[in-house]
Design a protein around this motif. Structure first.
Motif, PDB file in Angstrom:
ATOM      1  N   ALA A 340       0.841  -1.198   0.000  1.00  0.00           N
ATOM      2  CA  ALA A 340       0.000   0.000   0.000  1.00  0.00           C
ATOM      3  C   ALA A 340       0.875   1.247   0.000  1.00  0.00           C
ATOM      4  O   ALA A 340       1.942   1.274   0.620  1.00  0.00           O
ATOM      5  CB  ALA A 340      -0.919   0.008   1.217  1.00  0.00           C
ATOM      6  N   LEU A 341       0.416   2.260  -0.702  1.00  0.00           N
ATOM      7  CA  LEU A 341       1.188   3.496  -0.848  1.00  0.00           C
ATOM      8  C   LEU A 341       0.275   4.685  -0.560  1.00  0.00           C
ATOM      9  O   LEU A 341      -0.798   4.821  -1.158  1.00  0.00           O
ATOM     10  CB  LEU A 341       1.744   3.599  -2.272  1.00  0.00           C
ATOM     11  N   ASP A 342       0.686   5.536   0.364  1.00  0.00           N
ATOM     12  CA  ASP A 342      -0.071   6.741   0.700  1.00  0.00           C
ATOM     13  C   ASP A 342       0.320   7.858  -0.263  1.00  0.00           C
ATOM     14  O   ASP A 342       1.442   8.360  -0.234  1.00  0.00           O
ATOM     15  CB  ASP A 342       0.215   7.157   2.145  1.00  0.00           C
ATOM     16  N   LEU A 343      -0.629   8.240  -1.120  1.00  0.00           N
ATOM     17  CA  LEU A 343      -0.372   9.264  -2.140  1.00  0.00           C
ATOM     18  C   LEU A 343      -0.994  10.602  -1.775  1.00  0.00           C
ATOM     19  O   LEU A 343      -1.086  11.497  -2.619  1.00  0.00           O
ATOM     20  CB  LEU A 343      -0.922   8.783  -3.490  1.00  0.00           C
ATOM     21  N   THR A 344      -1.417  10.747  -0.521  1.00  0.00           N
ATOM     22  CA  THR A 344      -2.096  11.968  -0.091  1.00  0.00           C
ATOM     23  C   THR A 344      -1.292  13.244  -0.341  1.00  0.00           C
ATOM     24  O   THR A 344      -1.868  14.261  -0.739  1.00  0.00           O
ATOM     25  CB  THR A 344      -2.468  11.861   1.400  1.00  0.00           C
ATOM     26  N   PRO A 345       0.040  13.251  -0.125  1.00  0.00           N
ATOM     27  CA  PRO A 345       0.779  14.507  -0.350  1.00  0.00           C
ATOM     28  C   PRO A 345       0.642  15.056  -1.770  1.00  0.00           C
ATOM     29  O   PRO A 345       0.860  16.251  -1.993  1.00  0.00           O
ATOM     30  CB  PRO A 345       2.236  14.104  -0.037  1.00  0.00           C
ATOM     31  N   TRP A 346       0.294  14.205  -2.729  1.00  0.00           N
ATOM     32  CA  TRP A 346       0.199  14.645  -4.122  1.00  0.00           C
ATOM     33  C   TRP A 346      -1.238  14.612  -4.643  1.00  0.00           C
ATOM     34  O   TRP A 346      -1.461  14.651  -5.836  1.00  0.00           O
ATOM     35  CB  TRP A 346       1.073  13.746  -5.005  1.00  0.00           C
TER      36      TRP A 346
END
Length: 459
Positions: A340-346
């Protein structure tokens, strides 16, 4: 006694048969059949149509540029209609006029329609084999655009669908992209400029981006950016057009002209009507209330980025960025396969999100849930959208247990089978039934339905 069929009707039926037999022959065998070719040339010549209609090497754009009147005949040619077949009138200088004397017979109009349909079908569905150049792909995309217009759709609209005719077109386009030496094309700015971004092309670019560098990588990014911007424009319009929230009656209306309720103002002032002056004297103006109830909301989007969910990944990253731009909406984006990868910053830039995705691999939903659950602070003001086909590697029960716990905490959980233009979705039946029992059935995969669901909760 049955009346004999008029001779000209039989002749028109035979000419139509010739065109369609020739079409079938060329679709299954690129080699010309001399008899069918010569007969077809005679038919189109008799109709006053250009011989280029029979040449699959000639793009539809080229034919239309030479004979502009044909453009109107091609648009809507295959769309369902109760009207008669398209007319055959031509503008001066737009097409040859040979054979026009009897072309207004219904049978002759059908023959003309057969000639135009054959052109579209041959150019779109006879894609051949072997390597494909950037020019060939661009020409096919243009021809496919004309075919979509003939079906009553906008160019590119059907190819964004994953089922039916749209799925067939998308499959043909994907095959052409795979047969093209994409890396070499991207390394040449002139060739790269001829590429038209499409879902099939973007998928290939995202899968191969790790192998690109320099000019090729720059051109790939430019194509991805173009596609993202085009899709974002469409989705942004859908978001803006969807109804938003309920009117907040506790907020006084703004007393500006655009909010003036003219009907109510007239009705409430009818007692001020002066028969002598024949005028209505208004002593009070009434305005519409436009303020809507809004609650600070958190949107958590979890997207399966395995190989079967490419179109969903693209659409959802763009959609998340649009909702992230709404007031009082806190958007978080997570992508997963076996990790899983958190892409919230982008999340505000879908282009950057897509560059950080790693398409392919399997599914491990519990890993994504472990990353998503800590983001839930106020369950009643949180919506979690989970986009996946829910085909897990022996971890179905753990994922469902996590989803059930999230749902029962008060979070609005929305399972989505896919997010595309057609609404076609494929979902693990085991999950589908359990979502239904939980009271959170999988919604239609059509992008507009998801937009509506989110707007109704977040605004």
């Amino acid at each position: 006694m049955t009346e004999p069929i008029p001779t000209h009707d039989l002749a028109d039926a035979n000419r139509r048969q010739v065109l369609y037999w020739r079409l079938l022959a060329r679709l299954f065998d690129p080699d010309e059949q001399p008899t069918l070719e010569s007969a077809s040339v005679a038919v189109v010549d008799d109709l006053g149509l250009p011989a280029a209609l029979l040449d699959p090497a000639v793009a539809v754009d080229t034919v239309v540029q030479r004979f502009p009147a044909l453009a109107d005949e091609l648009r809507g040619l295959l769309a369902p209609t109760d009207e008669n077949p398209p007319g055959v009138a031509t503008s001066p200088g737009s097409a040859p006029e040979a054979g026009a004397a009897d072309a207004h017979r219904p049978g002759a109009a059908e023959v003309r329609r057969a000639a135009l349909v054959s052109k579209l079908l041959l150019n779109v569905f006879a894609t051949g084999a072997g390597p494909v150049s950037a020019g060939q792909l661009a020409r096919w995309q243009s021809d496919a655009g004309w075919f979509e217009q003939a079906c009553g759709a906008a160019p590119g609209e059907l190819r964004r669908q994953s089922a039916g005719l749209g799925g067939t077109l998308a499959g043909l386009e994907g095959d052409l992209v795979r047969r093209m030496h994409l890396r070499e094309v991207l390394a040449d700015p002139a060739l790269a400029a001829r590429l038209t971004p499409s879902m099939s092309l973007i998928e290939q670019l995202l899968r191969d981006k790790a192998n690109l560098s320099g000019v090729a990588l720059a051109n790939a990014k430019a194509l991805i950016r173009r596609f993202v911007d085009e899709v974002a424009q469409v989705l942004r319009t859908q978001v803006e057009q969807t109804s938003v929230g309920t009117i907040d009656r506790s907020v006084p209306p703004k007393r500006v002209f655009r909010n003036l309720d003219l009907d109510r103002t007239i009705w409430q002032n009818l007692t001020n009507w002066s028969p002598d002056d024949e005028r209505l004297y208004v002593d009070r103006l009434y305005y519409r209330q436009t303020a809507r109830k809004t609650t600070p909301s958190r949107l958590i989007v979890v997207v399966d980025q395995s190989g079967s969910m490419v179109d969903s990944m693209v659409n959802c990253t763009i959609l998340a960025s649009i909702f992230a731009g709404l007031p009082k909406v806190d958007v978080h984006l997570i992508a997963y396969d076996t990790r899983a990868l958190d892409l919230t910053p982008w999340v505000h830039d879908p282009f950057e999100v897509l560059l950080r995705t790693n398409l392919g691999g399997g599914n491990d939903g519990p890993v994504a849930m472990a990353l998503a659950r800590p983001k839930i602070v106020e369950p009643r003001n949180t919506v979690m959208v989970w986009i996946s086909d829910f085909y897990e590697f022996d971890r179905s029960q753990p994922l469902f247990d996590g989803i059930e716990a999230v749902h029962r905490s008060g979070v609005r959980f929305i399972p989505v089978g896919s997010v595309n233009s057609s609404g076609q979705q494929s979902v693990n039946p085991w999950f589908r039934q359990r979502f239904k029992d939980l009271g959170t059935p999988v919604i239609s995969g059509h992008i507009r339905k998801l937009v509506f669901e989110l707007k109704s909760f977040l605004t």
